[in-house]
Scaffold this active site. Structure first.
Site, PDB file in Angstrom:
ATOM      1  N   THR A   1       0.823  -1.212   0.000  1.00 43.11           N
ATOM      2  CA  THR A   1       0.000   0.000   0.000  1.00 43.11           C
ATOM      3  C   THR A   1       0.856   1.260   0.000  1.00 43.11           C
ATOM      4  OG1 THR A   1      -0.115  -0.073   2.418  1.00 43.11           O
ATOM      5  CG2 THR A   1      -1.945  -1.068   1.216  1.00 43.11           C
TER       6      THR A   1
ATOM      7  N   ASP B   1      -0.323  -4.096  18.516  1.00 46.65           N
ATOM      8  CA  ASP B   1      -0.314  -3.628  17.119  1.00 46.65           C
ATOM      9  C   ASP B   1       0.159  -2.189  17.005  1.00 46.65           C
ATOM     10  OD1 ASP B   1      -0.619  -3.622  14.356  1.00 46.65           O
ATOM     11  OD2 ASP B   1      -2.712  -3.002  14.452  1.00 46.65           O
TER      12      ASP B   1
HETATM   13 CA    CA Z   1      -0.056  -3.781  12.221  1.00 48.61          CA
END
Ligand code: CA
Length: 690
Positions: free
Chosen positions: A179, A316
């Site tokens: 991306t 994350d």
């Molecule tokens: Ca991630």
């Protein structure tokens, strides 16, 4: 009088001739290094190699900005997120839209010069966590480079948009995606990848810009030790992992922030989370080099240094946010620094020659995962109980206190400008039964968690968003401008003492760089995530930004609950005294109709459907079936609701971007989801009965 005309006619071609003699016809290394000397162009992603996203242009300034108006807009025919920064050379604007489609358009009129669609197989959406986005192109020696969602790097002819070469960056049989915008470093095109949420081994690669031949590849996490290690760096990293990490790939994908210092010939990039997210599931240890800022030698990809922002990342946080270089006077000493506003809530200033930690501080309040940073090493001091095999609410949320959205630095004010998010929280419930599954998401989150923390999370105050002006030397806030949404877009700073930024409610605004006073705004008709660029055409200053709501938060967010504005994506371009009008095509379902299909289902089935929906469908179709960029299933047709098994298991709408879930869902589960969607449609049609 006629003589004057003659003089002009003679002089003008001379000026143009001199202009073209004094520099090469194409964007080469010398022009990229001196990109700051071309204020009329925006030659690369962050405008200059230091990624300041600062333009010295000042025709649009504190005074004239009040007369800023729309010059032109161009619809890109998508409801999916737009994240690209336009790149502009000599009056042509290059950008990318959803599904990795590249565009070249006249920067003054918006007229299309060419479009290139790499025709990404829409079923790839199954392995794309955060919308089918792309953040832009690189220009170099007559070519335009674009990375694709299915792991290709394509060189296009800059004039025609025809492909010149295609390189395979990633094995298409694995859940890799791209991306980010490619970057150029001395004859090489550098590109990372994404996919750590599914389970891949992260790496960054460099390709010969002319031929597409791979020059080097550097992994970010170690592979299977029984095959030997590629480098000393991988051997050292392996000591920080436990269990059989290589079976998941390990993660650490460098999916966004990349920077290049031509003087040091060092290439910097940030890496993503380990797989699985949770330490209690993947094994203890720091899991190097995940959630780290890495520096490699641009000529061969060998590790120069690393700094791990979140040791043993469990939330994350990644370290993939933008990386910005500057030379700052810190403590009476000029330091060559690299800076990052990390998802984890801390702003880091490192020595970019050595990786030495200089300073760090939280740039938002309410960070709960760490109590602070070790003042010497910069290592985060983890709060107790935030990484166990039990549910816990942690702030910031996985989308971070700041994510990929580009940041800007004004040499005039010495401030870094960024979209900051305060008070975002997330319920991390590790799934004790998680096992690596090559056909699914490998985050390890228990989507079926049904405990008391759900109610606690709902009661917590919502997060808030602001444009933050941060002093990187003092490590403190200079000013902040709050907005009515959490999500703010990428930032541009200019010599006109202005900062431009769009946000989730579609407002594109200009602020005074010195104190944050909002001086101008425009409603772009849909939420903005991307960063603007500014440039000259025929000596006149323009500002362009891509407006298009989506991305990780966009697809999850409840657009009905606030001012967030999903819609059709477009490029909007502004000029002083611009008077074009924006026609915004109708979008959405203001009055929920009665569901098109009714069925009898037990409350228990509907509840099971709710959990299954939020675990498997919500990442695109929205939490609690309230969607933005992707169809909102509460308004689905009878045909769709009746054909749900064909769609979800049979893959009958794969070509539209709805992949088959046959490998992880059963027919009875799909019918529970169907019952839930119909129940949600009924609730929405008759809210008083909710
Ligand atoms: Ca991630």
């Amino acid at each position: 009088m006629p003589n004057q005309h003659v003089t002009r006619w003679v002089l003008l071609p001379l000026v143009f001739a001199l202009g073209s003699c004094s520099r090469p016809q194409t964007v080469d290394d010398a022009r990229l290094r001196a990109a700051d000397q071309e204020p009329g162009n925006w030659l690369m992603y962050g405008r200059t190699y230091d990624d300041h996203r600062f333009s010295p242009l000042n025709q649009i300034n504190e005074q004239t900005v009040t007369k800023l108006g729309l010059a032109w807009s161009r619809e890109l025919g998508t409801t999916r997120g737009l994240e690209a920064t336009p790149v502009v050379e000599d009056g042509i604007l290059y950008a990318t839209g959803s599904w990795s489609v590249a565009y070249a358009m006249d920067a003054k009129t918006g007229e299309l010069r060419w479009t290139y669609d790499p025709k990404v197989n829409r079923e790839r959406a199954y392995f794309i966590c955060c919308d089918v986005v792309n953040r832009g192109v690189a220009l170099y020696r007559g070519k335009v480079y674009v990375g694709t969602l299915d792991g290709r790097l394509i060189a296009l002819d800059q004039r025609t948009g025809s492909p010149v070469w295609t390189a395979s960056v990633a094995d298409s049989a694995q859940p890799y995606s791209i991306t980010s915008a490619p970057r150029i470093a001395k004859g090489l095109v550098v590109i990372g990848n994404a996919g750590a949420e599914y389970g891949v081994r992260g790496y960054i690669s460099a390709f010969d810009a002319e031929t597409g031949k791979m020059a080097w590849r550097s992994y970010t996490v170690p592979g299977d030790p029984s095959h030997g290690f590629e480098s000393k760096a991988m051997e050292a990293a392996a000591k920080t992992w436990t269990g059989e990490w290589w079976k998941t790939g390990g993660g650490g994908t460098p999916w966004e922030g990349i920077a290049y210092d031509p003087a040091l010939d060092l290439l910097y990039f940030g890496t993503g989370n380990p797989t699985a997210w949770y330490r209690a599931l993947r094994g203890r240890g720091d899991s190097l080099y995940t959630a780290s800022i890495m520096a490699v030698h641009a000529s061969n990809g060998e590790l120069a240094w690393y700094f791990q922002t979140t040791p043993g990342d469990n939330w994350d946080y990644d370290a993939t946010q933008p990386l910005m270089q500057a030379d700052l006077n810190i403590g009476g000493r000029m330091r060559k620094v690299i800076m990052q506003a990390n998802k984890n809530g801390f702003f880091y200033v490192l020595d970019r020659e050595t990786g030495e930690f200089i300073s760090g501080a939280p740039f938002v309040s309410g960070v709960t995962w760490a109590t602070g940073l070790d003042p010497k090493s910069g290592r985060a001091i983890e709060a107790p109980g935030v990484a166990e095999l039990k549910p816990v609410i942690v702030s910031p949320a996985p989308d971070g206190a700041h994510n990929w959205n580009s940041i800007a630095f004004s040499p005039a004010t010495g401030l870094v400008y960024l979209a900051a998010k305060t008070g975002t929280s997330f319920l991390h419930a590790p799934d004790a039964k998680w096992k690596y599954n090559s056909d699914g998401n490998n985050v390890g989150l228990n989507g079926m968690y049904d405990g008391p923390l759900n109610a606690q999370l709902v009661k917590m105050p919502p997060g808030s968003g602001e444009l933050l002006a941060w002093d990187p030397v003092q490590q403190k806030t200079a000013w902040s401008a709050k907005y009515p949404v959490v999500e703010g877009g990428g930032v541009l700073a200019t010599g006109g003492n202005l900062v431009f930024q769009g946000r989730a409610d579609g407002v594109f605004a200009a602020y005074r760089a010195t104190d944050g006073k909002q001086l101008w705004s425009f409603d772009a008709g849909t939420g903005i995530m991307a960063a603007p660029a500014t440039y000259l055409v025929n000596g006149v200053q323009y500002v362009s930004v891509l407006a298009g709501w989506g991305g990780a938060v966009g697809v999850y967010n409840n657009p009905g609950g606030g001012p967030i504005k999903p819609g059709f994506g477009r490029v909007v371009t502004f000029v002083v005294d611009g008077n074009a009008t924006l026609k915004v095509p109708a979008y959405g379902h203001p009055v929920p109709p009665e569901p098109q299909l009714t069925m009898k289902a037990s409350p228990q089935t509907i509840k099971e459907g709710a959990f299954l929906f939020n675990a498997h469908c919500a990442p695109c179709h929205g939490i609690n079936a309230v969607a933005g960029p992707v169809p909102d299933l509460r308004y689905a047709s009878k045909e769709t609701l009746e054909g749900i098994e064909d769609i979800v298991l049979g893959g009958s709408r794969a070509s539209a971007g709805m992949p088959s879930f046959r490998k992880i869902l059963t027919a009875p589960q799909v019918h529970a989801i169907q019952a839930y969607i119909i129940a949600r449609a009924q609730e929405s049609a008759r809210p008083q009965k909710r």
